[in-house]
Design an enzyme around this catalytic site. Structure first.
Site, PDB file in Angstrom:
ATOM      1  N   LYS A  34     131.971  56.444 -12.579  1.00  0.00           N
ATOM      2  CA  LYS A  34     132.331  55.688 -11.380  1.00  0.00           C
ATOM      3  C   LYS A  34     133.352  56.445 -10.541  1.00  0.00           C
ATOM      4  O   LYS A  34     133.223  56.534  -9.316  1.00  0.00           O
ATOM      5  CB  LYS A  34     132.976  54.342 -11.767  1.00  0.00           C
ATOM      6  CG  LYS A  34     131.992  53.236 -12.062  1.00  0.00           C
ATOM      7  CD  LYS A  34     132.750  51.916 -12.202  1.00  0.00           C
ATOM      8  CE  LYS A  34     132.603  51.362 -13.580  1.00  0.00           C
ATOM      9  NZ  LYS A  34     133.303  50.114 -13.831  1.00  0.00           N
ATOM     10  N   SER A  86     145.872  46.701 -17.533  1.00  0.00           N
ATOM     11  CA  SER A  86     145.470  45.729 -16.508  1.00  0.00           C
ATOM     12  C   SER A  86     144.047  45.954 -16.006  1.00  0.00           C
ATOM     13  O   SER A  86     143.374  45.005 -15.622  1.00  0.00           O
ATOM     14  CB  SER A  86     146.445  45.762 -15.329  1.00  0.00           C
ATOM     15  OG  SER A  86     146.550  47.078 -14.827  1.00  0.00           O
ATOM     16  N   THR A 127     142.350  33.120 -11.267  1.00  0.00           N
ATOM     17  CA  THR A 127     143.234  33.067 -12.438  1.00  0.00           C
ATOM     18  C   THR A 127     143.341  34.410 -13.149  1.00  0.00           C
ATOM     19  O   THR A 127     144.124  34.554 -14.086  1.00  0.00           O
ATOM     20  CB  THR A 127     142.691  32.044 -13.452  1.00  0.00           C
ATOM     21  OG1 THR A 127     141.305  32.346 -13.659  1.00  0.00           O
ATOM     22  CG2 THR A 127     142.829  30.628 -12.946  1.00  0.00           C
ATOM     23  N   CYS A 184     139.796  51.436  -9.406  1.00  0.00           N
ATOM     24  CA  CYS A 184     141.233  51.632  -9.245  1.00  0.00           C
ATOM     25  C   CYS A 184     141.654  53.104  -9.226  1.00  0.00           C
ATOM     26  O   CYS A 184     142.506  53.500  -8.431  1.00  0.00           O
ATOM     27  CB  CYS A 184     141.976  50.876 -10.351  1.00  0.00           C
ATOM     28  SG  CYS A 184     141.176  50.993 -11.953  1.00  0.00           S
ATOM     29  N   HIS A 186     148.422  52.899 -13.275  1.00  0.00           N
ATOM     30  CA  HIS A 186     147.675  54.073 -13.728  1.00  0.00           C
ATOM     31  C   HIS A 186     148.409  55.348 -13.303  1.00  0.00           C
ATOM     32  O   HIS A 186     148.990  55.405 -12.218  1.00  0.00           O
ATOM     33  CB  HIS A 186     146.296  54.137 -13.057  1.00  0.00           C
ATOM     34  CG  HIS A 186     145.305  53.132 -13.562  1.00  0.00           C
ATOM     35  ND1 HIS A 186     145.535  52.291 -14.620  1.00  0.00           N
ATOM     36  CD2 HIS A 186     144.034  52.867 -13.143  1.00  0.00           C
ATOM     37  CE1 HIS A 186     144.463  51.534 -14.829  1.00  0.00           C
ATOM     38  NE2 HIS A 186     143.538  51.862 -13.935  1.00  0.00           N
TER      39      HIS A 186
HETATM   40  P1  A2P Z   1     138.905  31.799 -15.857  1.00  0.00           P
HETATM   41  O1  A2P Z   1     140.362  32.103 -15.957  1.00  0.00           O
HETATM   42  O2  A2P Z   1     138.641  30.395 -15.477  1.00  0.00           O
HETATM   43  O3  A2P Z   1     138.114  32.277 -17.046  1.00  0.00           O
HETATM   44  P2  A2P Z   1     140.335  39.034 -15.779  1.00  0.00           P
HETATM   45  O4  A2P Z   1     139.736  40.166 -14.994  1.00  0.00           O
HETATM   46  O5  A2P Z   1     141.812  39.060 -15.760  1.00  0.00           O
HETATM   47  O6  A2P Z   1     139.757  38.946 -17.154  1.00  0.00           O
HETATM   48  O7  A2P Z   1     139.913  37.671 -14.994  1.00  0.00           O
HETATM   49  C1  A2P Z   1     138.587  37.285 -14.801  1.00  0.00           C
HETATM   50  C2  A2P Z   1     138.509  36.185 -13.744  1.00  0.00           C
HETATM   51  O8  A2P Z   1     137.125  35.818 -13.582  1.00  0.00           O
HETATM   52  C3  A2P Z   1     139.239  34.909 -14.115  1.00  0.00           C
HETATM   53  O9  A2P Z   1     139.797  34.330 -12.960  1.00  0.00           O
HETATM   54  C4  A2P Z   1     138.125  34.043 -14.665  1.00  0.00           C
HETATM   55  O10 A2P Z   1     138.359  32.647 -14.578  1.00  0.00           O
HETATM   56  C5  A2P Z   1     137.007  34.408 -13.730  1.00  0.00           C
HETATM   57  N1  A2P Z   1     135.704  34.035 -14.299  1.00  0.00           N
HETATM   58  C6  A2P Z   1     135.188  34.367 -15.498  1.00  0.00           C
HETATM   59  N2  A2P Z   1     133.974  33.791 -15.688  1.00  0.00           N
HETATM   60  C7  A2P Z   1     133.730  33.059 -14.572  1.00  0.00           C
HETATM   61  C8  A2P Z   1     132.649  32.218 -14.139  1.00  0.00           C
HETATM   62  N3  A2P Z   1     131.585  31.996 -14.909  1.00  0.00           N
HETATM   63  N4  A2P Z   1     132.759  31.627 -12.905  1.00  0.00           N
HETATM   64  C9  A2P Z   1     133.833  31.827 -12.148  1.00  0.00           C
HETATM   65  N5  A2P Z   1     134.882  32.609 -12.490  1.00  0.00           N
HETATM   66  C10 A2P Z   1     134.827  33.218 -13.687  1.00  0.00           C
END
Ligand code: A2P
Length: 336
Positions: free
Chosen positions: A213, A158, A11, A128, A242
Site C-alpha cells: 500500500k 494506533s 468510537t 498513514c 509513526h
Molecule cells: P464500535 O465501537 O461500535 O465497535 P478501531 O479502528 O479503533 O478499531 O475502530 C473501529 C470503528 O469502526 C469503531 O468506531 C467501531 O464501532 C466501528 N465499527 C465496527 N464495526 C462496525 C459496524 N458493523 N457498523 C458500524 N461501525 C462499525
C-alpha cells in the site's frame, strides 16, 4: 450554509480524533451525526462540552448529510459509501477500499490538493505512512525530482485501532508485573518487542500488505507512477506516532543545506534537526501534533554519487496519518 457532517466509526481510535479535529479547528458545522456499530448505539461522545448520542450505522443514516467521514474499516466503507453518495454526501474515506480507484482522488492537501477537483463523491484519505512520508518528500521532489526511495518504518499501535493500543498498554503492564500475556489483537508479543507489520503477507514476494500500500499510494500522491521504492514496515511498541527512515536518491546532487531550507519552509512540516544536542524527530514529540517532524538530514554515505540524502521523519498516525488529513480534505471541499 454550514455542512452536516457524519463520522462513521466515531468510537474508534481515528473516529475520536476526527471529532477532536472538527472541534479544535472550528470546522463550521450545520449538524453532527456520530455513527458506529449497534454495540455503541445510545452511548454518547462529547463535542464542545455537549454529549452527542451515537447511532447505529444503516443505509438510511445519510439523509441530510453533506460530508461523511468514514473510519470503520474497508468492509464498512465498501458496504456503505455508495449509500452515502446516493444520499448526496461527499465521502472522505480513511480506509484502503477506494484508494487505488482511478476516479477516486487520493489526497494529501499539502501535496496534491488539485487532484480533488475530479472527485465523483468519494475521496480517499491515504495510508498513514504514505501521508506522513509524502508531506516530507513532496517539497523536495518539487525542487529536485526523486529518482529512488528506500524506507524503513517504525509504526505505532494506533494504526491497528483502539484495541491494539489497549493491548500495548495491557501487555506492557503485565510484563512489568512479571505476568504472562496472550496477545489477542496483534499476532506477536508487543511489550518490549517489535515485529514485521501484521498486514497480510504475500508469500510469493515476501512483502506485506502495508508495504504494498505504501509503495502504490506514495507513487500515486507524488504523481510518479514508476518511482522505485524499497520498503520494510515494522510495528514498534509506541502508542500513536509513526517514525520512518527515508533514503532519497535524486537526479542530481542536493546539499544538506538546500534540503534543510526546503523542508524548513514547507507546509505541514517542522524541522527538528539538532546535531549538537542529538535531538531529532521522536514519536513522543510528534504525538498530538499536527505537524510532521523531519530531521537527521544528511548525505547518504551509502551512495558514492552524492545524489542521495537520508532523513528521519515522525508524524502522529492518528492526526496527519488519518483524522487531521481527512478534516483538511473536508476543509478543501468547503473552499470549493
Ligand atoms: P464500535 O465501537 O461500535 O465497535 P478501531 O479502528 O479503533 O478499531 O475502530 C473501529 C470503528 O469502526 C469503531 O468506531 C467501531 O464501532 C466501528 N465499527 C465496527 N464495526 C462496525 C459496524 N458493523 N457498523 C458500524 N461501525 C462499525
Amino acid at each position: 450554509k454550514a455542512p452536516v457532517v457524519a463520522i462513521v466509526g466515531a468510537t474508534g481510535a481515528v473516529g475520536v480524533e476526527l471529532l477532536r479535529c472538527l472541534e479544535s479547528r472550528g470546522f463550521p458545522l450545520g449538524g453532527l451525526k456520530l455513527l458506529a456499530s449497534p454495540r455503541s448505539a445510545g452511548k454518547t461522545l462529547d463535542f464542545k462540552g455537549e454529549p452527542v448520542t451515537i447511532e447505529a450505522l444503516t443505509e438510511e443514516s445519510f439523509a441530510g448529510v453533506d460530508i461523511a467521514l468514514f473510519s470503520a474499516g474497508s468492509g464498512i466503507s465498501k458496504r456503505y459509501a455508495a449509500a452515502a453518495v446516493k444520499a448526496g454526501a461527499v465521502v472522505v474515506d480513511n480506509s484502503s477500499a477506494f484508494r487505488m480507484d482511478a476516479d477516486v482522488p487520493l489526497v494529501v492537501p499539502e501535496v496534491n490538493a488539485a487532484s480533488l477537483a475530479g472527485h465523483r463523491g468519494v475521496i480517499a484519505n491515504p495510508n498513514c505512512v504514505a501521508a506522513i512520508a509524502t508531506v516530507a518528500l513532496a517539497p523536495l521532489h518539487r525542487a529536485y525530482p526523486i529518482r529512488r526511495l528506500t524506507a524503513a518504518t517504525y509504526q505505532a499501535a494506533s494504526g491497528a485501532g483502539a484495541a491494539a493500543m489497549e493491548e500495548l498498554r495491557e501487555s506492557t503492564a503485565a510484563y512489568l508485573r512479571g505476568e504472562s500475556f496472550e496477545p489477542k489483537v496483534l499476532p506477536h508479543p508487543y511489550a518490549f518487542n517489535l515485529f514485521s507489520h501484521n498486514a497480510d503477507m504475500d508469500e510469493e514476494t515476501g512483502y506485506n500488505g502495508e508495504e504494498t500500500k505504501v509503495v502504490a499510494e506514495t507513487r500515486r500522491i507524488l504523481g510518479t507512477p514508476e518511482l522505485p521504492i524499497g520498503i520494510t514496515c515494522i510495528r514498534v511498541p509506541v502508542l500513536r506516532a509513526h517514525a520512518m527512515a527515508l533514503t532519497v536518491e535524486f537526479d542530481e546532487v542536493v546539499t544538506v543545506e538546500e534540503a534543510r531550507t526546503i523542508l524548513g519552509n514547507a507546509p505541514g512540516l517542522r524541522l527538528v534537526d539538532n546535531r549538537a544536542a542529538n535531538y531529532f524527530p521522536m514519536p513522543s514529540d510528534a504525538s498530538g501534533q499536527d505537524d510532521v517532524l523531519v530531521g537527521r538530514i544528511r548525505q547518504d554515505i551509502g551512495d558514492p554519487s552524492g545524489k542521495s540524502l537520508a532523513l528521519f521523519v515522525a508524524g502522529d498516525q492518528l492526526l496527519k496519518g488519518a483524522a487531521l488529513n481527512a478534516v483538511q480534505i473536508a476543509e478543501l471541499l468547503l473552499k470549493r
